[in-house]
Design a protein around this motif. Structure first.
Motif, short mmCIF file in Angstrom:
data_model
loop_
_atom_site.label_atom_id
_atom_site.label_comp_id
_atom_site.label_asym_id
_atom_site.label_seq_id
_atom_site.Cartn_x
_atom_site.Cartn_y
_atom_site.Cartn_z
N SER A 34 6.82 5.02 14.19
CA SER A 34 7.15 6.41 13.84
C SER A 34 8.45 6.48 13.04
O SER A 34 8.60 7.33 12.16
CB SER A 34 7.18 7.30 15.08
OG SER A 34 8.34 7.10 15.80
N GLU A 35 9.38 5.56 13.29
CA GLU A 35 10.60 5.52 12.47
C GLU A 35 10.28 5.18 11.01
O GLU A 35 10.80 5.81 10.09
CB GLU A 35 11.57 4.46 13.03
CG GLU A 35 12.34 4.89 14.25
CD GLU A 35 13.52 5.79 13.90
OE1 GLU A 35 14.37 5.39 13.10
OE2 GLU A 35 13.57 6.90 14.44
N ALA A 37 7.53 5.71 9.48
CA ALA A 37 6.73 6.78 8.85
C ALA A 37 7.55 8.03 8.53
O ALA A 37 7.14 8.84 7.70
CB ALA A 37 5.58 7.16 9.78
N ALA A 38 8.70 8.19 9.17
CA ALA A 38 9.49 9.42 8.97
C ALA A 38 10.01 9.48 7.52
O ALA A 38 10.60 8.51 7.04
CB ALA A 38 10.65 9.46 9.95
N PRO A 39 9.78 10.60 6.83
CA PRO A 39 10.08 10.64 5.40
C PRO A 39 11.56 10.48 5.04
O PRO A 39 11.87 10.03 3.94
CB PRO A 39 9.57 12.02 4.96
CG PRO A 39 9.42 12.80 6.23
CD PRO A 39 9.15 11.83 7.32
N HIS A 40 12.45 10.81 5.94
CA HIS A 40 13.87 10.71 5.61
C HIS A 40 14.50 9.39 6.06
O HIS A 40 15.71 9.23 5.99
CB HIS A 40 14.65 11.88 6.22
CG HIS A 40 14.13 13.20 5.76
ND1 HIS A 40 13.99 13.51 4.42
CD2 HIS A 40 13.68 14.27 6.44
CE1 HIS A 40 13.50 14.73 4.30
NE2 HIS A 40 13.29 15.22 5.51
N ASN A 41 13.66 8.48 6.53
CA ASN A 41 14.17 7.17 6.95
C ASN A 41 13.85 6.09 5.93
O ASN A 41 12.85 6.17 5.22
CB ASN A 41 13.53 6.74 8.29
CG ASN A 41 14.02 7.57 9.46
OD1 ASN A 41 15.01 8.31 9.34
ND2 ASN A 41 13.33 7.47 10.57
N SER A 60 18.72 6.91 8.32
CA SER A 60 18.15 8.22 7.97
C SER A 60 19.08 8.89 6.97
O SER A 60 20.28 8.63 6.93
CB SER A 60 17.99 9.10 9.20
OG SER A 60 19.26 9.41 9.73
N HIS A 73 20.28 3.90 12.26
CA HIS A 73 19.54 4.00 13.52
C HIS A 73 19.52 2.68 14.26
O HIS A 73 19.54 2.67 15.50
CB HIS A 73 18.11 4.47 13.26
CG HIS A 73 18.00 5.92 12.94
ND1 HIS A 73 16.82 6.59 12.86
CD2 HIS A 73 18.96 6.84 12.67
CE1 HIS A 73 17.03 7.86 12.57
NE2 HIS A 73 18.33 8.03 12.43
#
Ligand SMILES: CC(C)(COP(=O)(O)OP(=O)(O)OC[C@H]1O[C@@H](n2cnc3c(N)ncnc32)[C@H](O)[C@@H]1OP(=O)(O)O)[C@@H](O)C(=O)NCCC(=O)NCCS
Length: 162
Positions: A34-35, A37-41, A60, A73
């Protein structure tokens, strides 16, 4: 070699986490997925010349152009491969993301983690304050560290373009 961390790496990352952060809630593979996939990471992998994943790091990038803020992170290197420059190379990639956005960078680090503290200090971070019992279940304290933005005030970089 540094390249992008992918879904194919998440099991190995979770294995490394269990070695590196045994008392501080190591992330499972799902957390890495999920990290990533997160757009701002942005997540990076350190690999040996043979292609083995030996390190990972993520940052991030949040806020708006002109007031962008980064947070590191995680960063970790396989104990069997520490001291060979992988951690420094991963941190450089993270800081390049922040510098391209003229963003300041924050992170938390255990107060007893001398190697990481030294590495961060040498790369422009200062201690801002202390967070008691930050890590669980160990109850270890953390320093919050900050690295000032490079070229602050001249940001015209859009988050989505990074
Ligand atoms: C912190 C960490 C990522 C550094 O990775 P690494 O690949 O071992 O680091 P490098 O080989 O790139 O070395 C970075 C610097 O630390 C120094 N260093 C590395 N291991 C060291 C050790 N055991 N003792 C003293 N200094 C050490 C190196 O000399 C180098 O200094 P330099 O930049 O002035 O040349 C790694 O030790 C690690 O994964 N630690 C456990 C997880 C962790 O604490 N992550 C950070 C959480 S905030």
């Amino acid at each position: 070699m540094i390249d992008a961390l992918t879904d194919a790496d998440v099991m190995r990352c979770a294995e490394l986490e269990r070695m590196l952060f045994p008392g501080d809630s190591p992330w499972p593979a799902e957390a890495f997925a999920s990290e990533i996939a997160a757009p701002h990471n942005r997540y990076f992998a350190a690999r040996t010349p043979q292609g083995e994943l030996v390190g990972y790091a993520g940052i991030s990038l949040l806020g708006r152009p002109g007031s962008l803020e980064c947070e590191i992170h995680t960063i970790g290197v396989d104990p069997a491969h520490q001291g060979h420059g992988y951690g420094r190379a991963l941190l450089s990639e993270l800081l390049a993301v922040a510098d391209a956005a003229h963003a300041e960078v924050f992170l938390e680090v255990r107060t007893d983690n001398e190697v990481a503290l030294d590495l961060y200090r040498r790369n422009g971070f200062d201690v801002l304050g202390i967070r008691r019992n930050y890590y669980q279940p160990s109850g270890a304290d953390a320093y919050t560290m900050r690295r000032r933005a490079v070229g602050a005030g001249s940001s015209d970089v859009k988050v989505a373009s990074l």
